[in-house]
Design a protein around this motif. Structure first.
Motif, PDB file in Angstrom:
ATOM      1  N   TYR A 217       0.824  -1.216   0.000  1.00  0.00           N
ATOM      2  CA  TYR A 217       0.000   0.000   0.000  1.00  0.00           C
ATOM      3  C   TYR A 217       0.855   1.261   0.000  1.00  0.00           C
ATOM      4  CZ  TYR A 217      -4.495  -2.268   0.118  1.00  0.00           C
ATOM      5  OH  TYR A 217      -5.613  -2.986  -0.243  1.00  0.00           O
ATOM      6  N   PHE A 218       1.998   1.200   0.671  1.00  0.00           N
ATOM      7  CA  PHE A 218       2.910   2.345   0.577  1.00  0.00           C
ATOM      8  C   PHE A 218       3.416   2.502  -0.856  1.00  0.00           C
ATOM      9  CE2 PHE A 218       3.843   1.643   5.292  1.00  0.00           C
ATOM     10  CZ  PHE A 218       3.010   2.683   5.683  1.00  0.00           C
ATOM     11  N   ASP A 219       3.637   1.379  -1.525  1.00  0.00           N
ATOM     12  CA  ASP A 219       4.069   1.431  -2.932  1.00  0.00           C
ATOM     13  C   ASP A 219       3.039   2.161  -3.795  1.00  0.00           C
ATOM     14  OD1 ASP A 219       6.412   0.095  -2.410  1.00  0.00           O
ATOM     15  OD2 ASP A 219       5.650  -1.878  -3.007  1.00  0.00           O
ATOM     16  N   LYS A 220       1.760   1.926  -3.517  1.00  0.00           N
ATOM     17  CA  LYS A 220       0.706   2.595  -4.289  1.00  0.00           C
ATOM     18  C   LYS A 220       0.788   4.108  -4.122  1.00  0.00           C
ATOM     19  CE  LYS A 220      -2.644  -1.214  -4.069  1.00  0.00           C
ATOM     20  NZ  LYS A 220      -4.012  -1.616  -3.659  1.00  0.00           N
ATOM     21  N   VAL A 221       1.022   4.538  -2.889  1.00  0.00           N
ATOM     22  CA  VAL A 221       1.137   5.974  -2.628  1.00  0.00           C
ATOM     23  C   VAL A 221       2.354   6.541  -3.351  1.00  0.00           C
ATOM     24  CG1 VAL A 221       1.420   7.750  -0.862  1.00  0.00           C
ATOM     25  CG2 VAL A 221       0.023   5.734  -0.375  1.00  0.00           C
ATOM     26  N   ILE A 222       3.473   5.841  -3.231  1.00  0.00           N
ATOM     27  CA  ILE A 222       4.730   6.315  -3.817  1.00  0.00           C
ATOM     28  C   ILE A 222       4.618   6.436  -5.339  1.00  0.00           C
ATOM     29  CG2 ILE A 222       7.155   5.693  -4.198  1.00  0.00           C
ATOM     30  CD1 ILE A 222       6.973   4.328  -1.344  1.00  0.00           C
TER      31      ILE A 222
END
Length: 375
Positions: free
Chosen positions: A201-206
């Motif tokens: 999910y952090f990857d999606k934000v990044i």
């Protein structure tokens, strides 16, 4: 009347400074009670739009105290005061005014007033009361779902928080809260030690968020997750990349702080100091001393006496009269003893034995054993 009408015209154009001037001018003449009250009310609205919530509150309150009825805007005063107090972060007062307004609300403002009341509960950490309102909201908006998820998170129900946020993303895929929702899901999974899902999910934000602050925080959090996954080298490599990306920014200090556990885990105190220096972040000498002391204790407890010696020597060099002086000297001497470096063991043990402290007796016993063995 003319001044009031001119003020209203400028207010509608967004020229709030000019509007304020006209409304104040209108209030100099109390010839028409209706326009006097209207000018006072819209002066309060002008202050609110300018972010001068203190003046807005004072104006609304004066009008409320002076006026029982007689002009259309009167019935909205509690609503307006609720908002003004909310913006001024006086949530207890805001709560009271929204409650009062909701006794006899206008239907078109009722739902909004209820949500703002829920927000005051949330802001005051009255989470059950906030959730009660959020839960009964029909066709909950993206904002309501987001606020509800945060309240659930603060209550420690991370599973429910994740569920609400996923509902938000599914129901409102184009919402302005989607990036924040992905970030919050990432933090919730991390709290549950589900670091793989957290990082996804952090990857999606990044990858997709235009919010640079949110991206930076996601990158930092992802690197911290690597530490918890025992991927310390990967974490440090990630922090090094972030250091290059965010040097001389507001995130530099946060990156240094987040990287600390990784360097400590590797026992690389010098590396941590160098990393901080490269980001122009000052690390206090007392912090370095404390790290060395903690690493020394950890090494000593694991009977890794060679490392314990190294860290205790560094600690005592940095803090020759620190809070942990006698403990450090005793365990340094004991470490040397266990390493069969008897000559080096005697000086720190003697320092402990010469003064009253919690380790004096143990040091004397060990010294006695050394002297007996030498006879």
């Amino acid at each position: 009347e003319v001044s009031y009408l001119l003020g209203s015209e400028e207010f509608n154009k967004g020229n709030f400074d000019v509007a304020e001037k006209y409304f104040k001018q209108s209030l100099q003449f109390n010839l028409n009670k209706e326009f006097y009250k209207k000018a006072q009310y819209w002066l309060g609205q002008t202050y609110y739009q300018k972010g001068d919530y203190k003046s807005a509150i004072a104006t609304y309150t004066k009008l409320e105290n002076e006026t029982a009825e007689g002009f259309p805007e009167r019935e909205q005063l509690d609503y307006d005061l609720g908002y003004a107090y909310f913006k001024a972060k006086d949530f207890a007062s805001a709560q009271e005014y929204f409650k009062e307004y909701l006794r006899f609300p206008k239907q078109e403002f009722k739902a909004d007033a209820e949500l703002r009341l829920a927000d005051t509960y949330y802001a005051n950490n009255q989470l059950n009361e906030a959730l009660e309102i959020y839960n009964k909201t029909e066709n909950a908006s993206d904002y309501t779902l987001y606020q509800k998820s945060l309240a659930l998170g603060f209550k420690g129900d991370t599973v429910a928080k994740i569920t609400e946020l996923k509902t938000l993303i599914s129901k409102y895929p184009n919402s302005e809260y989607v990036d924040d929702a992905n970030y919050e899901i990432g933090t919730a999974y991390a709290q549950n030690d589900d670091f793989n899902n957290s990082n996804s999910y952090f990857d999606k934000v990044i990858k997709s968020s235009p919010d640079k602050d949110l991206v930076a925080n996601s990158q930092i959090y992802r690197a911290q997750n690597y530490i918890d996954q025992d991927q310390t080298d990967k974490a440090i490599a990630e922090f090094q990349l972030l250091a290059n990306q965010y040097k001389n920014t507001a995130f530099a200090e946060k990156i240094v702080l987040a990287s600390k556990p990784a360097f400590v885990k590797k026992g690389d105190v010098a590396g941590y100091e160098q990393f901080a220096k490269g980001l122009n972040v000052k690390v206090d000498s007392s912090e370095i001393s404390e790290i060395n002391f903690n690493l020394a204790q950890e090494s000593f407890s694991k009977k890794d006496y060679a490392k314990a010696v190294s860290y205790y020597e560094k600690y005592l060099d940095q803090s020759p009269s620190g809070d942990h002086l006698f403990k450090s000297q005793y365990e340094l001497g004991e470490s040397y003893y266990q390493l069969k470096q008897i000559d080096k063991a005697m000086l720190p043990l003697q320092n402990v034995a010469d003064f009253q402290n919690d380790y004096q007796q143990d040091a004397r016993v060990r010294l006695a054993q050394i002297y007996i063995s030498q006879d």
